[in-house]
Design an enzyme around this catalytic site. Structure first.
Site, mmCIF file in Angstrom:
data_model
loop_
_atom_site.group_PDB
_atom_site.id
_atom_site.type_symbol
_atom_site.label_atom_id
_atom_site.label_comp_id
_atom_site.label_asym_id
_atom_site.label_seq_id
_atom_site.Cartn_x
_atom_site.Cartn_y
_atom_site.Cartn_z
ATOM 1 N N LYS A 1 40.647 37.620 39.155
ATOM 2 C CA LYS A 1 39.899 38.562 38.992
ATOM 3 C C LYS A 1 39.764 38.701 37.998
ATOM 4 O O LYS A 1 40.961 39.035 37.143
ATOM 5 C CB LYS A 1 41.066 39.686 39.708
ATOM 6 C CG LYS A 1 40.606 41.014 39.422
ATOM 7 C CD LYS A 1 41.820 42.446 40.447
ATOM 8 C CE LYS A 1 41.403 43.591 40.731
ATOM 9 N NZ LYS A 1 42.182 44.809 41.003
ATOM 10 N N SER B 1 40.785 47.478 44.410
ATOM 11 C CA SER B 1 39.326 47.282 43.424
ATOM 12 C C SER B 1 39.691 45.732 43.404
ATOM 13 O O SER B 1 38.810 44.820 43.128
ATOM 14 C CB SER B 1 40.052 47.399 42.590
ATOM 15 O OG SER B 1 41.074 46.875 42.364
ATOM 16 N N SER C 1 45.643 47.489 45.974
ATOM 17 C CA SER C 1 44.596 46.997 45.439
ATOM 18 C C SER C 1 44.220 44.909 45.821
ATOM 19 O O SER C 1 43.154 44.572 45.848
ATOM 20 C CB SER C 1 43.743 46.529 44.051
ATOM 21 O OG SER C 1 43.275 48.209 44.241
#
Lengths: 466, 68
Positions: free
Chosen positions: A84, A159, A183
């Site tokens: 990420k 997210s 997330s």
């Protein structure tokens, strides 16, 4: 090395390691195949912010030499992993998918990246996310937002949107996400993969851009429970005396599982398909030998209220300077969220932290009577990306945030398919620092249902990508 | 969930926080953010005001030999 392994993009990390050991596959062959697949399909999925092909091929060549020479360092040696884009990798931008951070080149690896390099993993690149791990899909973002490979008209969750989408698209077998209010587990659920938020502070947060210091967690995502365990081993530095997958094969007999029904039956009312899938999970767990009982915790809204007050207060502290100086550089969904903390008082923040203390006690008390909790993950399947109202409606309809507040480890995985062909999911929660038992329960459910590891299902996803 | 009106004038609070430009350019965001926070506070339970908040304060011992 060989052409005996087909469909390289759906191999799990465990299968890759076995193929390397048998000399049926080489790290270079696999890495090249994944890069080709990403180049062919990521235009529709937008999982990657930065594909670091050159460095990945170099690392694969080195891994190949090492493995051939018998110097295999870990089960992840030569296995591709993507990260990420909120985690620092030296020499690459950490953009947080924000205009504000586009020029932010990392000067050092985050400890989790150092651990992955030490394990011999091949770092394939940086993955999309909601802006600062907080916003949402928006045309104002500097790069395209990720889409759900099961149906690219739908959102992949967030997210860690790219981390979920990349796994479901067959771009990479392992990804790293972060989780402040769900997330990791949100995209894991909506993309039909496995995502684990470990116990608070088990995995280093250093070198990871903060959203809310006391709620942020870093964790593994994968297409199988076993891979999730192996990636957690690596993220925590591969301590020789500790294997998080130690009990994966033990099964459910003797395990006590507490079903927190009121989260989705009365506190919020989940979509009927989600509820039916959860009832089926309960039936399967019992059939596999688990002892199931109903458990009551504080109301879901009480947990999420405290979590949101803390998250907004801490995020405000991170973003206040930029909100004063560059408010137009945030996408609208992010600006509204990071701004909210300005309307909290110090007393309200402390009050939320006081509530947090008794909520931790409540979950600990429940986990004295049972070994693992089972709850709804998301109340709905993935919304369409062009339906802003439904995205806004479903965003808070989840039961993940309570365990950011309490710090207990929590894992989301697939529990079925909706009539429209989108993944549904379940959440399991363990005692603090007992990821071994949590992963044991998840692995037993995975074996009994084969939801996540069914190759035929993944082939259907490939067909949809064209 | 029924919302609660923001307790103070949202624009005044935002200006006091140094968000003048944001108030001028994105007033709808200021109102939406203030309303969202007010809604969240509705469900925050009442609690013992003397309760120790999380995280408990910990002070770690200094490593041996590090004192100068």
């Amino acid at each position: 090395m060989s052409d005996q392994v087909s469909e390289l993009h759906w191999l799990t990390a465990a299968e890759i390691a076995a193929a390397y050991a048998a000399r049926r596959l080489s790290p270079v062959e696999l890495t090249q195949a994944l890069i080709a697949r990403i180049n062919a399909h990521d235009g529709r999925v937008a999982a990657f912010i930065k594909l670091d092909s050159e460095a990945a091929i170099d690392a694969a060549r080195q891994a190949e030499k090492d493995i051939i020479a018998g110097r295999t360092r870990s089960p992840l040696h030569g296995v591709p992993v993507a990260i990420k884009d909120i985690v620092d990798m030296v020499g690459l931008p950490t953009t947080c998918h924000s205009k504000i951070m586009l020029g932010n080149i990392a000067h050092a690896d985050a400890p989790v990246i150092s651990h992955l390099r030490a394990a011999g993993a091949i770092l394939l690149g940086k993955l999309s996310l909601h802006e600062f791990a907080f916003g949402g899909p928006s045309e104002e973002l500097p790069l395209p937002y990720a889409r759900n490979p099961w149906n690219t008209d739908h959102q992949p969750g967030g997210s860690s949107s790219g981390s979920g989408a990349a796994l479901a698209a067959g771009f990479v077998p392992l990804t790293v996400g972060t989780d402040t209010g769900g997330s990791i587990r949100g995209p894991a659920g909506l993309c039909g993969v496995v995502g684990l938020k470990p116990t608070y502070d088990l995995v280093s947060r250093h070198g990871v851009f903060p959203l809310a210091f006391t709620l942020d967690h870093v964790g593994p995502m994968a297409r199988s429970v076993a891979d999730t365990a192996v990636l957690l081993d690596a993220l925590t530095g591969n301590v020789p005396t500790r294997r998080f997958g130690a009990d994966l094969a033990r099964g459910l007999r003797g395990l006590r599982i507490g079903f927190v029904r009121h989260f989705h039956e009365t506190d919020m009312v989940a979509d009927a398909e989600v509820t039916a899938a959860l009832d089926e999970v309960a039936r399967v767990l019992k059939a596999e030998g688990a002892e199931l009982r109903d458990i009551r915790l504080p109301r879901l809204q009480q947990f999420t209220s405290a979590q949101r007050v803390i998250m907004h207060a801490e995020a405000w502290q991170v973003h206040a300077k930029w909100l004063r100086e560059r408010p137009g550089d945030y996408a609208k969904p992010t600006r509204r969220k990071v701004l909210s903390g300005a309307f909290l008082t110090a007393g309200e923040y402390v009050r939320a932290q006081q509530c947090r203390a008794w909520m931790i006690d409540a979950v600990n008390d429940a986990l004295r009577d049972v070994d693992v909790l089972m709850t709804v993950n998301g109340m709905d399947a993935a919304s369409r990306l062009d339906d802003a109202a439904d995205m806004a409606r479903t965003y808070p309809r989840q039961a993940r945030a309570p365990f950011n507040l309490t710090g207990h480890p929590a894992l989301a995985m697939m529990s079925g398919l909706s009539k429209s062909g989108l993944p549904l999911s379940v959440q399991f929660v363990g005692r603090a620092h007992d990821e071994v038992t949590l992963l044991r329960a998840a692995a037993a459910y995975e074996r009994a249902t084969n939801w996540a590891s069914n190759i035929h299902r993944w082939r259907e996803v490939t067909c949809r990508l064209g | 969930m029924a919302g609660q009106a923001p307790k103070l004038d949202a624009f005044a609070v935002a200006r006091a926080a140094g968000l003048e430009e944001l108030v001028n350019r994105f007033p709808d965001d200021v109102e939406a953010a203030a309303q969202a926070m007010a809604n969240d506070l509705v469900e925050l339970p009442e609690n013992d005001v003397a309760a120790e908040p999380w995280p408990p304060m910990h002070i770690r011992p200094m490593p041996t030999g590090s004192a100068k």
